[in-house]
Design an enzyme around this catalytic site. Structure first.
Site, PDB file in Angstrom:
ATOM      1  N   SER A   1      21.599 -29.429  32.800  1.00 43.16           N
ATOM      2  CA  SER A   1      22.080 -29.478  34.042  1.00 43.16           C
ATOM      3  C   SER A   1      21.210 -29.699  35.028  1.00 43.16           C
ATOM      4  O   SER A   1      19.949 -29.180  34.756  1.00 43.16           O
ATOM      5  CB  SER A   1      23.021 -28.160  34.400  1.00 43.16           C
TER       6      SER A   1
ATOM      7  N   GLU B   1      31.044 -24.531  39.213  1.00 44.26           N
ATOM      8  CA  GLU B   1      30.267 -25.452  40.017  1.00 44.26           C
ATOM      9  C   GLU B   1      31.605 -25.939  40.968  1.00 44.26           C
ATOM     10  O   GLU B   1      31.519 -26.052  42.189  1.00 44.26           O
ATOM     11  CB  GLU B   1      29.602 -26.607  39.333  1.00 44.26           C
TER      12      GLU B   1
ATOM     13  N   HIS C   1      29.668 -23.559  33.264  1.00 52.12           N
ATOM     14  CA  HIS C   1      28.879 -23.656  34.315  1.00 52.12           C
ATOM     15  C   HIS C   1      29.459 -24.846  35.325  1.00 52.12           C
ATOM     16  O   HIS C   1      29.467 -24.743  36.526  1.00 52.12           O
ATOM     17  CB  HIS C   1      27.479 -24.367  33.906  1.00 52.12           C
ATOM     18  N   ASN C   2      29.896 -25.913  34.671  1.00 57.53           N
ATOM     19  CA  ASN C   2      30.352 -27.024  35.547  1.00 57.53           C
ATOM     20  C   ASN C   2      31.846 -26.320  36.171  1.00 57.53           C
ATOM     21  O   ASN C   2      32.225 -26.808  37.132  1.00 57.53           O
ATOM     22  CB  ASN C   2      30.973 -28.334  34.749  1.00 57.53           C
TER      23      ASN C   2
ATOM     24  N   LYS D   1      27.726 -24.813  29.342  1.00 51.04           N
ATOM     25  CA  LYS D   1      27.582 -25.930  30.117  1.00 51.04           C
ATOM     26  C   LYS D   1      28.843 -26.275  30.716  1.00 51.04           C
ATOM     27  O   LYS D   1      29.049 -26.368  32.002  1.00 51.04           O
ATOM     28  CB  LYS D   1      27.040 -27.030  29.688  1.00 51.04           C
TER      29      LYS D   1
END
Length: 469
Positions: free
Chosen positions: A129, A191, A187-188, A184
């Site tokens: 990232s 986000e 995480h997105n 990940k």
């Protein structure tokens, strides 16, 4: 020139940046792209005295690497990744390591891990990232797979990853098979929610409170000096300073309100549904982008469904203070949702995940980097909690913020501004703290029309009622 330490397959923007990052940390890197013209352009425009071996043929590329060979893939996720892996298998030997640094779906990573293990090859699925700049200057890295293979790439990853203020690398071994790409993905998802919360705050200040772009920019700059300090708040302040060269207007005012996406938010939302984790704000943030794409329909609906819901704001500073509290509380809730999904995934896929460590990986290099993550790490270190909202710090802060948060949600509803993230986080908070919901009636209805049975509050067992004689 001897053998290279590592090879990068894929000379797109991210592949070039990662390769340069490795070279600048003293590693000799072999590079390969299916179209050699791309590699040649990279050599001519980006390379000065870095140690690089540019290869035209795949066999040449593989042969240029020291054993065990380490091949870092930076190619398009999906079928292209599978195709490249199949090509590499012809030349790699037992014990060699393939690293997938693309934005791969975690179930594909699990499958590839198992298939390559049967061939005697190691597979390290790695969430990366930070975009092009992060790849070049130091990304947040989330590797997973064979622990014995990870030891051969750990030093490289540690060297090239972002470094937190205390000097710690924003990279750590996550766990088995696809867990790195899963983290990940989450995480997105966070986000998506974080971005939506910030954009709603902007919209409320602009179209609710009637603040100018300049005034809103100053608010974001102020927020970035306090508890909301983060990369996304910081860049929002910078974005709101930029003026359009053609019109002289603030650039944000001439950008079409249709948001794009690459699918990771959708994956996160689908995964929440699949394993039974409540992540409503992440899902709402994905839906908000779908609604944004319906620009023509929205314009028509604004004319046909328009209503006068204007609400006067007597004290704008008080409004901004309430909004800051609502944004902070919403951020707590969207991170709580992300970590709740990680907790469920650890149970579902039999991974051992260190939630505090994951928070530390995200402190620098990635899009959701924020001072706030230090508090999440401390919460997991200090408290045995089932949900971040129950940690001592966040529990107090949510309770302190909730009156302002409720005032802001009331304002949102009364003035008719679309703000699904700020409203859904409050619903999530209220749903999670609700000792008894309306689900008892839901179960009664399900039993009525489908004989789905129910449990009772006063005794154990499974029950069914004949509701009509």
């Amino acid at each position: 020139m001897g053998k290279s330490t590592i090879g990068v397959y894929g000379m797109g923007v991210m592949g070039q940046s990662l390769a340069l990052n490795m070279m600048r940390h003293g590693y000799q890197v072999s590079v390969f792209n299916i179209d050699y013209d791309v590699t040649e352009t990279f050599l001519q425009t980006k390379i000065s005295d870095e140690k690089v071996v540019a290869c035209k043929e795949l066999k040449e590329f593989v042969d240029s690497l020291e054993k065990p060979r380490r091949v870092f893939l930076m190619v398009t996720a999906g079928k292209v990744t599978d195709l490249v892996i199949d090509q590499l298998k012809e030349y790699l030997e037992e014990g060699d390591i393939i690293i997938d640094g693309g934005n791969s779906y975690f179930k594909d990573t699990i499958r590839r891990f198992r298939e390559l293990r049967e061939c005697g090859l190691h597979f390290v699925g790695t969430g990366v990232s930070g975009g092009e700049r992060g790849a070049l200057e130091g990304p947040s890295m989330m590797p997973s797979g064979d622990p014995e293979a990870y030891q051969y790439v750990e030093q490289i990853f540690t060297d090239i990853s972002a470094k937190a203020k205390d000097g710690a690398p924003c990279c750590a071994y996550i766990g088995g098979d696809g867990s790195g790409h899963y983290v990940k993905m989450v995480h997105n998802g966070i986000e998506y929610a974080d971005i939506q919360i910030i954009c709603e705050a902007y919209d409320l200040m602009r179209h609710g409170a009637g603040l100018s772009v300049e005034e809103i920019q100053q608010v974001f700059e102020r927020w970035n000096k306090g508890r909301l300090k983060s990369y996304l708040i910081e860049i929002t302040g910078k974005i709101l300073k930029k003026k359009d060269d053609e019109t002289g207007k603030y650039l944000v005012d001439v950008i079409l309100d249709k948001a794009g996406q690459k699918g990771t938010g959708k994956w996160t939302s689908m995964e929440g549904l699949d394993i039974g984790a409540a992540i409503p704000t992440i899902a709402e943030s994905v839906f908000s982008r779908y609604i944004s794409a319906q620009k023509e329909e929205r314009v028509r609906a604004s004319q046909e469904l328009g209503v006068d819901l204007s609400v006067n704001i007597d004290d704008k500073e008080k409004f901004i203070d309430d909004l800051e509290a609502a944004v902070y509380a919403a951020k707590i809730c969207c991170y709580a949702q992300g970590f709740e999904l990680l907790k469920k995934a650890a149970e579902e896929y039999e991974w051992t995940l260190d939630f505090g460590q994951i928070a530390m990986i995200w402190r620098e290099g990635c899009i959701i980097r924020a001072d706030f993550l230090e508090d999440i790490k401390a919460a997991y270190d200090q408290d045995e909690v089932s949900n971040l909202m129950l940690s001592s710090k966040f529990k107090k802060e949510l309770l302190d913020a909730q009156k302002a948060w409720r005032r802001m949600v009331c304002y949102i509803v009364n003035c008719g501004i679309y703000a699904p993230a700020l409203t859904s986080t409050l619903n999530y908070f209220d749903g999670y703290r609700c000792a008894r919901t309306s689900a008892n009636l839901t179960q009664a209805q399900r039993d009525f029309f489908g004989a789905h049975t129910y449990e009772r509050v006063d005794k154990e067992g499974i029950y069914h009622t004949i509701w009509e004689e």
